[in-house]
Design an enzyme around this catalytic site. Structure first.
Site, PDB file in Angstrom:
ATOM      1  N   SER A   1      -4.923  18.749  25.013  1.00 36.75           N
ATOM      2  CA  SER A   1      -4.209  19.529  24.480  1.00 36.75           C
ATOM      3  C   SER A   1      -4.547  19.780  22.898  1.00 36.75           C
ATOM      4  CB  SER A   1      -2.740  19.011  24.510  1.00 36.75           C
ATOM      5  OG  SER A   1      -2.794  17.574  23.974  1.00 36.75           O
TER       6      SER A   1
ATOM      7  N   HIS B   1       1.542  17.057  17.763  1.00 35.82           N
ATOM      8  CA  HIS B   1       0.419  18.048  18.013  1.00 35.82           C
ATOM      9  C   HIS B   1       0.242  18.698  16.810  1.00 35.82           C
ATOM     10  CE1 HIS B   1       1.073  17.000  22.480  1.00 35.82           C
ATOM     11  NE2 HIS B   1      -0.490  17.357  22.733  1.00 35.82           N
TER      12      HIS B   1
END
Length: 271
Positions: A46, A253
């Protein structure tokens, strides 16, 4: 179509001479011309697919590949001869081998990859730390560190070997993970600084193991810890999402700013 070795050699001599006369502008043109002949494949998890940026290519489905992720940004600015983007949210080393290597071949010049965090269970580490006590958090972090030291090296060897087997001529850039937290920063409540420091330490452990395995395969390891410094969670200008209750998958993230401000220049320098 790639230049022949002789044509490339002559071109390099010309560009070197031109740089001596005109300076950095020609260097930039030379870099762009070199990239224009590059076949580039972006692999990974990711952190390479671009989760956290909030903008995704609908055709990528659950892989959540983003036009704001560093591979897409690099390709847009360098116009490589070909660009294959197979990085996928949630990917482990086994997933890379099973699902992402098809575009690789002997003509592939450049490969980027972030991998290992999901193998080591970092998503579960963050969930455990957010929902449980400090001692439970530390115990789970220590389990992840033990995995990174004992099991992950073999997993990385396997995926790096698979990349080399399919793309024997490629320059492979392995990119690491950032520190998540600025210790003593502006966060109030939530995790203790002890837990935050332990999470950062686990990221360092993962980066150290990854860098060693990359070097042993002749790959380039590139750290994003320096560009994320003072842009961690709890800083005044974070390039990482903290806990996002409305979209848990975005949590922890890089934001679009983290991709363009940290991952992109790190990859560009190493490529």
């Amino acid at each position: 179509m790639k230049l022949s070795r002789m044509t490339a050699y002559v071109s390099s001599i010309f560009l070197t001479a031109a740089f001596a006369l005109t300076g950095a502008g020609v260097a930039s043109a030379a870099t762009h011309a070199q990239a224009a002949g590059t076949d580039y494949v972006a692999l990974g998890d990711s952190y390479s697919s671009g989760v956290g940026t909030g903008t995704y290519d609908s055709s990528s489905g659950s892989c959540k590949r983003s036009p704001k992720a560093y591979p897409s940004l690099w390709a847009a600015s360098h116009a490589p001869a070909s660009f294959a983007f197979t990085a996928c949210s949630g990917a482990t080393t086994d997933d890379v081998k099973a699902n992402q290597l098809a575009p690789l071949n002997s003509s592939t010049d450049l490969v980027s990859i972030t991998i290992g965090g999901n193998d080591a269970g970092f998503s579960d580490v963050m969930t455990t730390c957010v929902l449980n006590s400090q001692s439970t958090c530390i115990n789970r972090i220590n389990q992840a560190r033990t995995y990174a030291d004992t099991v992950l090296p073999g997993k990385l060897d396997s995926v790096y070997d698979a990349i080399r087997a399919k793309a024997p001529n490629a320059h492979v850039v392995v990119i690491g993970y950032p520190h998540f937290y600025k210790i003593g920063g502006s966060c109030f409540g939530g995790l203790s600084d002890t837990s935050r420091a332990a999470i950062n330490g686990a990221a360092d452990e993962l980066n150290t193991v990854t860098a060693k395995r990359a070097a042993d395969h002749g790959y380039t390891f590139a750290s994003v810890v320096p560009p994320f410094t003072n842009h961690e969670i709890c800083s005044s200008n974070s390039w990482l999402n903290s806990l996002v209750w409305t979209n848990i998958g975005e949590s922890y993230h890089p934001t679009a700013a983290g991709q363009s401000g940290a991952y992109l220049p790190t990859f560009t320098s190493a490529a």
